[in-house]
Write a protein that holds these residues in place. Structure first.
Motif, PDB file in Angstrom:
ATOM      1  N   UNK B 170       0.996  -1.321   0.000  1.00 35.83           N
ATOM      2  CA  UNK B 170       0.098  -0.131   0.021  1.00 35.83           C
ATOM      3  C   UNK B 170       1.069   1.091   0.031  1.00 35.83           C
ATOM      4  N   UNK B 171       0.278   2.250  -0.483  1.00 39.81           N
ATOM      5  CA  UNK B 171       1.072   3.646  -0.481  1.00 39.81           C
ATOM      6  C   UNK B 171       0.432   4.502   0.310  1.00 39.81           C
ATOM      7  N   UNK B 176      -2.629   9.474  -1.505  1.00 38.23           N
ATOM      8  CA  UNK B 176      -3.396   8.502  -1.985  1.00 38.23           C
ATOM      9  C   UNK B 176      -4.918   8.566  -1.577  1.00 38.23           C
ATOM     10  N   UNK B 177      -5.474   9.567  -1.195  1.00 41.87           N
ATOM     11  CA  UNK B 177      -6.718   9.672  -0.617  1.00 41.87           C
ATOM     12  C   UNK B 177      -7.617   9.809  -2.029  1.00 41.87           C
ATOM     13  N   UNK B 178      -8.735   9.318  -2.207  1.00 40.94           N
ATOM     14  CA  UNK B 178      -9.652   9.195  -3.078  1.00 40.94           C
ATOM     15  C   UNK B 178     -11.091   9.683  -2.887  1.00 40.94           C
ATOM     16  N   UNK B 179     -11.652  10.207  -3.722  1.00 38.94           N
ATOM     17  CA  UNK B 179     -13.082  10.730  -3.829  1.00 38.94           C
ATOM     18  C   UNK B 179     -13.995   9.498  -3.122  1.00 38.94           C
ATOM     19  N   UNK B 180     -14.807   9.731  -2.235  1.00 41.22           N
ATOM     20  CA  UNK B 180     -15.642   8.534  -1.943  1.00 41.22           C
ATOM     21  C   UNK B 180     -15.104   7.852  -0.486  1.00 41.22           C
ATOM     22  N   UNK B 230      -5.862   0.430   2.934  1.00 41.78           N
ATOM     23  CA  UNK B 230      -5.796   1.825   4.029  1.00 41.78           C
ATOM     24  C   UNK B 230      -5.169   2.910   2.787  1.00 41.78           C
ATOM     25  N   UNK B 231      -5.691   4.119   2.673  1.00 40.85           N
ATOM     26  CA  UNK B 231      -5.244   5.222   1.602  1.00 40.85           C
ATOM     27  C   UNK B 231      -4.384   6.190   2.449  1.00 40.85           C
ATOM     28  N   UNK B 232      -4.923   6.466   3.679  1.00 38.01           N
ATOM     29  CA  UNK B 232      -4.111   7.612   4.368  1.00 38.01           C
ATOM     30  C   UNK B 232      -4.296   7.492   5.776  1.00 38.01           C
ATOM     31  N   UNK B 233      -3.350   7.488   6.800  1.00 46.64           N
ATOM     32  CA  UNK B 233      -3.356   7.509   8.250  1.00 46.64           C
ATOM     33  C   UNK B 233      -2.989   8.923   8.744  1.00 46.64           C
ATOM     34  N   UNK B 234      -3.576   9.162   9.742  1.00 42.01           N
ATOM     35  CA  UNK B 234      -2.817  10.390  10.360  1.00 42.01           C
ATOM     36  C   UNK B 234      -3.063  10.610  11.888  1.00 42.01           C
ATOM     37  N   UNK B 235      -2.135  10.575  12.860  1.00 40.58           N
ATOM     38  CA  UNK B 235      -2.559  10.783  14.215  1.00 40.58           C
ATOM     39  C   UNK B 235      -2.742  12.216  14.486  1.00 40.58           C
ATOM     40  N   UNK B 289      -6.225   8.251  15.788  1.00 42.99           N
ATOM     41  CA  UNK B 289      -5.842   8.656  14.436  1.00 42.99           C
ATOM     42  C   UNK B 289      -6.995   8.775  13.485  1.00 42.99           C
ATOM     43  N   UNK B 290      -6.907   9.141  12.439  1.00 49.13           N
ATOM     44  CA  UNK B 290      -7.958   9.184  11.447  1.00 49.13           C
ATOM     45  C   UNK B 290      -7.434   8.108  10.053  1.00 49.13           C
ATOM     46  N   UNK B 291      -8.254   7.549   9.829  1.00 49.49           N
ATOM     47  CA  UNK B 291      -8.075   6.343   8.474  1.00 49.49           C
ATOM     48  C   UNK B 291      -8.880   6.718   7.313  1.00 49.49           C
TER      49      UNK B 291
END
Lengths: 355, 355
Positions: B170-171, B176-180, B230-235, B289-291
């Motif tokens: 995964x990247x 890498x965030x996508x619509x939807x 998973x497209x993106x993670x952030x704490x 975190x958000x995912x």
């Protein structure tokens, strides 16, 4: 977690009644710092990497040997003759990687800025960091910035951590030192500490002493390219030449003898040390290192190192008499007058906050 | 070096007349910090890694993808309900690696200690660092200790840098965030900031608010093991949920809409925020975190995250409406009363030195 609770019930391993509080000397590279590291910090994270007492940790990732190292820089003043905290923060980590025999590749920077620092000052420091990083061929790839209130910091502190690639089969570290190894010193000692001292105290010596602050990765790479069988490398920062030798002797069990007459000290540095009561053996450098090698590589090593220096010459300053892993080795020095002096760690350090 | 000289002749890119000196707000995670990073610090080290505006740098070593990250910790007070600076320094770096989708493996620690710190305090902090490192399965392999004079630091500052292994394809990063994509929030927000605030000001709320300080590597590993795309993670540290969403929106060009009624805030935290005039959206967390994931993984993601939490539940709080890489995306929130509020960065931060 019973194990964790058990750890917490143990009492603090440094006798609190002796030194209940941290002293400046605990950061000075001398005996007190040694005690803090050996009795408190290293046992807290007991593992084989820390046991090797090296300038960095060495391990494998994806079959590639890498070195990983960190240092914080709290030098005062931020700008000094021959460098600044930015150049120091980059070169220091580059040099720790080089001392592991690694090619510096990636680095991080963590800035802790005191409220009130002029933005222009920060900008100047960032510029020298970039210049130093470009010049050493290392990429700054990640970082962090924190700000603390006025009076809770001192201008700026910089932490850098670095990753380097080890692209050879040598095992460069203290325990690789062997009886008969020659100790090569890469140039004259004492400049960095005296440059800091002069600028801090606003002293003016007859000639201006500049820090030897420099990146050592290209000279180390050159030694490796020449297939010199390096046993150990160490840069001579906090605690100077004497402390570096003692650390290697203690870790490896090597008894090391050096010759005072072979150790290059520039006349202005020697004079400044004499006036201020410092021993150049213990004064910090930021661009000098020692190299332990088998005798047959001596001439070639000196030749390679001297190609990289414009204003100083390397010298064979001593040798490893014997190695026993059963006990700490000793460092002794044949003095100018022919007597033998045992070289011991200072209790604290001559100069706090030189890096 | 003509290039270097040229760089030096450029003027400082932040208009010095506006903010000639660093303010506390420059470290606060808000607009001023953003400006400092975007205009001064990042351009100083212009490279692709820093451009990705991620929690860490990602690169290949020996064919193995690794993540590399650093953070300094200057939290005040050193001990607070639910944690201390030691736990924070380890978990913070563990979490930054986890947010890159990496398995935390090796870390460094750089201590900057103020003269006068009780040795016992240092020892307690080292013990929690070790506990946190053991618990997250990361090895502390290299370190550094500096001491500064009384009044030039504040007890202890800790820098940690970490290396983690990325063992999937995964990247995971903002672009890498996508619509939807659905935005999953891992639990209730605002605890860490309010716990710090309460202990700093010696406030006692009806119930004791404890920091959410925790390592996130095992929950992320579990999500990866479950093959969730998973497209993106952030704490959600400095600047809280709002700032994390804005940073991702700006980097990726994603327009994100969140629903205020879906965001869990504990009643005592909400009450404390109300009394003290804070907006929980901007309050720092150290274990949340958000995912960003495609819709079809929503139920499974919530299920996996909730297995790891004992005292909170995750929630789908919003979605990505559209993505255009041509401009910064916007974050808007449907409020409790049904209106739409544009979420913008704060100028500075509500609480300095929360991490």
């Amino acid at each position: 977690m019973p194990e964790a609770n058990e750890q917490f019930n143990l009492s603090c391993p440094i006798p609190i009644s002796d030194y209940p509080n941290i002293l400046l000397a605990h950061g000075g590279g001398g005996k007190l710092m040694h005690q803090l590291l050996e009795k408190l910090i290293l046992p807290s994270f007991d593992n084989a990497q820390l046991e090797s007492r090296h300038d960095g940790a060495v391990f494998d990732i994806g079959g590639q040997r890498i070195a990983f190292t960190t240092d914080s820089y709290v030098v005062k003043p931020l700008f000094f003759p021959g460098g600044d905290i930015g150049a120091l923060a980059v070169n220091g980590t580059v040099n720790d990687l080089a001392m592991c025999g690694a090619r510096p590749k990636y680095m991080s920077a963590g800035l802790i800025i005191e409220e009130g620092l002029p933005v222009e000052t920060l900008w100047r420091i960032l510029k020298t960091m970039k210049q130093a990083a470009n010049s050493a061929g290392i990429s700054l790839v990640t970082g962090d910035t924190k700000v603390v209130e006025r009076g809770k910091g001192d201008g700026i502190f910089i932490n850098t951590a670095g990753i380097g690639l080890i692209e050879h089969d040598l095992d460069i570290r203290p325990v690789s030192v062997r009886p008969g190894d020659v100790v090569i010193l890469s140039g004259d000692i004492g400049r960095h500490g005296m440059a800091i001292m002069a600028s801090r105290e606003n002293l003016s010596f007859q000639s201006k002493i500049e820090s030897d602050c420099a990146a050592l990765n290209s000279v180390v790479q050159n030694l490796l390219d020449e297939k010199i069988q390096i046993h150990c490398l160490r840069d001579l920062t906090r605690g100077g030449l004497a402390t570096s030798l003692i650390e290697i002797a203690e870790t490896s069990g090597a008894d090391i003898v050096i010759d005072e007459t072979k150790i290059p000290v520039r006349q202005d540095v020697a004079a400044a040390c004499e006036i201020l009561g410092f021993d150049p053996l213990y004064v910090a450098n930021e661009g000098r290192f020692i190299c332990f090698i088998p005798q047959q590589y001596m001439a070639r090593t000196v030749e390679v190192i001297d190609k990289h220096a414009t204003d100083t010459k390397s010298a064979a300053i001593g040798r490893v008499e014997s190695v026993t892993t059963k006990q700490n080795g000793l460092v002794s020095m044949i003095t100018r007058i022919g007597s033998t002096r045992l070289i011991d760690m200072l209790s604290g350090e001559q100069l706090p906050r030189i890096c």
